[in-house]
Scaffold this motif. Structure first.
Motif, mmCIF file in Angstrom:
data_model
loop_
_atom_site.group_PDB
_atom_site.id
_atom_site.type_symbol
_atom_site.label_atom_id
_atom_site.label_comp_id
_atom_site.label_asym_id
_atom_site.label_seq_id
_atom_site.Cartn_x
_atom_site.Cartn_y
_atom_site.Cartn_z
ATOM 1 N N UNK A 45 0.914 -1.204 -0.068
ATOM 2 C CA UNK A 45 -0.090 0.058 -0.221
ATOM 3 C C UNK A 45 0.944 1.166 -0.034
ATOM 4 N N UNK A 46 2.078 1.182 0.103
ATOM 5 C CA UNK A 46 2.873 2.453 0.258
ATOM 6 C C UNK A 46 3.576 2.623 -1.180
ATOM 7 N N UNK A 47 3.234 2.062 -2.009
ATOM 8 C CA UNK A 47 3.733 2.302 -3.553
ATOM 9 C C UNK A 47 2.405 2.751 -4.309
ATOM 10 N N UNK A 48 2.756 3.928 -4.982
ATOM 11 C CA UNK A 48 1.696 4.512 -5.768
ATOM 12 C C UNK A 48 1.371 3.624 -6.854
ATOM 13 N N UNK A 49 0.202 3.577 -7.310
ATOM 14 C CA UNK A 49 -0.585 2.961 -8.421
ATOM 15 C C UNK A 49 0.248 3.683 -9.767
ATOM 16 N N UNK A 50 0.628 2.935 -10.665
ATOM 17 C CA UNK A 50 1.087 3.637 -11.928
ATOM 18 C C UNK A 50 -0.311 4.321 -12.521
ATOM 19 N N UNK A 51 0.257 5.453 -13.080
ATOM 20 C CA UNK A 51 -0.682 6.711 -13.559
ATOM 21 C C UNK A 51 -1.558 5.869 -14.639
ATOM 22 N N UNK A 52 -0.832 4.892 -15.446
ATOM 23 C CA UNK A 52 -1.498 4.368 -16.559
ATOM 24 C C UNK A 52 -3.075 3.688 -16.188
ATOM 25 N N UNK A 53 -2.564 3.188 -14.969
ATOM 26 C CA UNK A 53 -3.803 2.281 -14.145
ATOM 27 C C UNK A 53 -4.751 2.996 -13.461
ATOM 28 N N UNK A 54 -4.110 4.019 -12.695
ATOM 29 C CA UNK A 54 -5.036 4.658 -11.794
ATOM 30 C C UNK A 54 -5.813 5.801 -12.595
ATOM 31 N N UNK A 55 -5.580 6.180 -13.895
ATOM 32 C CA UNK A 55 -6.200 7.065 -14.588
ATOM 33 C C UNK A 55 -7.713 6.252 -14.864
ATOM 34 N N UNK A 56 -7.460 4.740 -15.163
ATOM 35 C CA UNK A 56 -8.751 3.975 -15.532
ATOM 36 C C UNK A 56 -9.336 3.983 -14.730
ATOM 37 N N UNK A 57 -9.031 4.248 -13.297
ATOM 38 C CA UNK A 57 -9.996 4.105 -11.948
ATOM 39 C C UNK A 57 -10.440 5.427 -11.722
ATOM 40 N N UNK A 58 -9.773 6.504 -11.724
ATOM 41 C CA UNK A 58 -10.169 7.827 -11.654
ATOM 42 C C UNK A 58 -11.398 8.269 -12.367
ATOM 43 N N UNK A 59 -11.309 8.190 -13.548
ATOM 44 C CA UNK A 59 -12.509 8.783 -14.583
ATOM 45 C C UNK A 59 -13.783 7.930 -14.276
#
Length: 563
Positions: free
Chosen positions: A129-143
């Motif tokens: 949980x201390x490792x940030x999720x890659x932007x390529x993945x988190x953008x698919x979650x955020x939107x």
């Protein structure tokens, strides 16, 4: 290291770990609490602290576990070192961070065995949980979270008779529009609340199924709390308190709503405890597990163990040290100098706000509308990144379109024929909003290779960074409104009358490949900079959003880029 091993071996391994991962951990720490920290993962600094607390709490039980080293840890050590080299050389920050956890697991199994590893499995797994999720993945979650927040908040406002019109993740109130940006998607509170629910369950509950239920309940609680926050902001804006909905009061409201979410989590636990007052307890750890079954290899030579693991670690450190850290940044002419007059077309530049540039990662860009008196306008948008080693990564425009209210009615990958007769794969989208249609062509390209897939572009970014020591790239996008009854093929043919004249010009501005060694230059920092023959290479990198909700969101940015 087991207690019977010489202390100098443990110290030597710690020094090797520090040599290998000092820069990785330092960058991770700055992403937690640095001046440009990522607010979505600021909770990460508490994760290793809690993991250390759990280990300290169980120190007596851990010391009582007999040491049963296993060769099974060696493949994990080798795998982690390969991931480290691949990540560092391949311009990826996620792989080296994960490799650290895999290396720790490999060392524990190699020196102490599976029983000890299972005893520390919870604090080790918690470190993920201390490792940030890659932007390529988190953008698919955020939107999707943004769209969900916009839908639910709109429904709540309509429930109290507040007139509101939603287009994507933009809510239009009577007084002003309200953008549901990345920071307001709820991803920040969701990740933080899940982390806190795990900590809370470990400290306050002994039943495993209750712990799991608390973690699962954190998801709807975070979503509900975030929607209530947006709902409250909409009420303030509607009744003339827009100033109180921004700045300090906006941040304070976020803190208070998160506190309410914690109270809701506690309430869920209290209700469960009242209904199910007793049950089988889960142990604090699994240190009581029995010895490994027969068949596991016991290694008695500590020197052999140390030599087997230290040699590849030392070799990796030397290779990483010997590898040149000076990335090749090919020379290119600025995109802003692209001609604004092409044939009978006259171009007018548009700009991106500082807030939007923070979201995009500050690329070099040109965004220009070309107009001809006899035809509809055509927009060219090109964003170029000289380097993506700092953690920037490709961001696909397909995630922004729904956020701006533009619904794709047709999406396909086609082969676009270039003026020289060659073809490249591009994404062709037809998007619609309020009866208006637009045609978009966009693709990613780097070092003379064009791809339509963001994942494929990421693969080539890593590959080219390893083989060429270059991570430059960009995104190119062409767009035009579609006439009534006009087909996508007809709109594309009309757009490419200008596009066929425009694309060859990019060879003078976007680097393709480096020249020979007699054209090597030196940057102001003393790094080698090889001059390149021109071409176009495209990759749009998107950083994690920092700070509170910016006034112009990605949704607003999408509206802006879609004119």
């Amino acid at each position: 290291m087991p207690s019977k091993s010489p202390r100098w071996q443990a110290v030597a391994l710690l020094l090797l770990l520090a040599w290998l991962y000092a820069s990785v951990v330092a960058h991770l720490f700055l992403q937690w609490v640095g001046p440009h920290s990522d607010p979505n993962f600021q909770h990460g600094i508490f994760v290793p602290l809690f993991a250390l607390f759990v280990l300290w709490q169980d120190r007596k039980r851990l010391k009582a576990i007999p040491s049963t080293p296993s060769w099974a840890g060696l493949p994990l050590v080798v795998l982690s070192l390969l991931m480290l080299v691949l990540g560092i050389l391949g311009a990826d920050i996620f792989l080296p961070r994960v490799s650290l956890l895999i290396l720790l697991a490999g060392l524990i199994i190699l020196f102490q065995g599976w029983t000890f590893f299972r005893a520390v499995l919870f604090p080790w797994a918690f470190l993920i949980l201390m490792i940030p999720i890659p932007t390529l993945i988190i953008s698919q979650i955020t939107f999707p979270l943004q769209l969900l927040a916009a839908r639910l908040s709109t429904a709540l406002l309509e429930l109290v008779n507040v007139p509101v019109l939603r287009k994507g993740n933009v809510m239009y109130l009577a007084s002003m529009p309200l953008d549901i940006v990345d920071a307001c998607s709820g991803i920040r509170s969701l990740l933080s609340l899940v982390t806190l629910s795990i900590i809370y369950g470990y400290l306050m509950e002994t039943r495993m199924w209750v712990r799991v239920l608390l973690v699962c309940s954190a998801v709807p609680i975070a979503v509900a709390a975030n929607n209530f926050r947006i709902f409250g902001t909409g009420l303030l804006v509607q009744y003339g308190y827009a100033d109180e909905a921004e700045g300090f009061y906006h941040a304070l409201g976020g803190v208070l709503i998160f506190a309410v979410a914690l109270i809701m989590l506690f309430t869920v636990h209290r209700v469960i405890s009242l209904i199910w007052k007793s049950g089988p307890a889960a142990p604090r750890n699994v240190a009581h597990l029995e010895e490994q079954p027969v068949g596991y290899i016991r290694m008695k030579s500590r020197r052999l163990l140390f030599g087997i693991v230290s040699v590849p670690m030392l070799a990796t450190a030397i290779v990483m040290q010997a590898h040149s850290s000076a990335e090749i940044i090919p020379r290119h002419d600025p995109l802003s100098s692209l001609p604004s007059q092409i044939g009978g077309w006259a171009g007018a530049d548009d700009t991106i706000s500082p807030e939007e540039l923070d979201i995009l990662g500050h690329p070099e860009y040109v965004m220009r509308d070309y107009e001809d008196s006899s035809q509809p306008w055509i927009n060219f948008y090109i964003a170029f990144f000289p380097s993506q080693k700092a953690g920037d990564t490709i961001h696909s425009p397909e995630h922004c379109l729904p956020g701006a209210g533009w619904i794709p009615t047709s999406r396909e990958v086609i082969q676009l024929t270039q003026p020289d007769g060659s073809s490249i794969p591009v994404n062709r989208y037809v998007v619609e909003e309020s009866g208006e249609r637009r045609l978009l062509l966009w693709w990613f390209q780097a070092h003379g290779r064009a791809v339509a897939s963001a994942w494929q572009a990421k693969y080539y970014l890593i590959s080219d960074s390893i083989h060429m020591n270059r991570s430059d790239g960009a995104l190119v996008r062409l767009m035009t409104p579609m006439l009534d009854g006009e087909s996508p093929d007809a709109a594309q043919a009309r757009m490419m009358k200008l596009g066929s004249q425009f694309l060859p010009l990019l060879d003078n501005y976007i680097p393709r490949e480096v020249w020979s060694e007699n054209h090597v230059e030196t940057t102001a920092l003393g790094c080698p900079r090889e001059r390149s023959s021109p071409s176009f290479s495209f990759n749009l990198a998107l950083k994690n959003v920092a700070g509170p909700c910016p006034p112009d969101s990605r949704g607003r940015l999408s509206l802006h880029l879609l004119r």
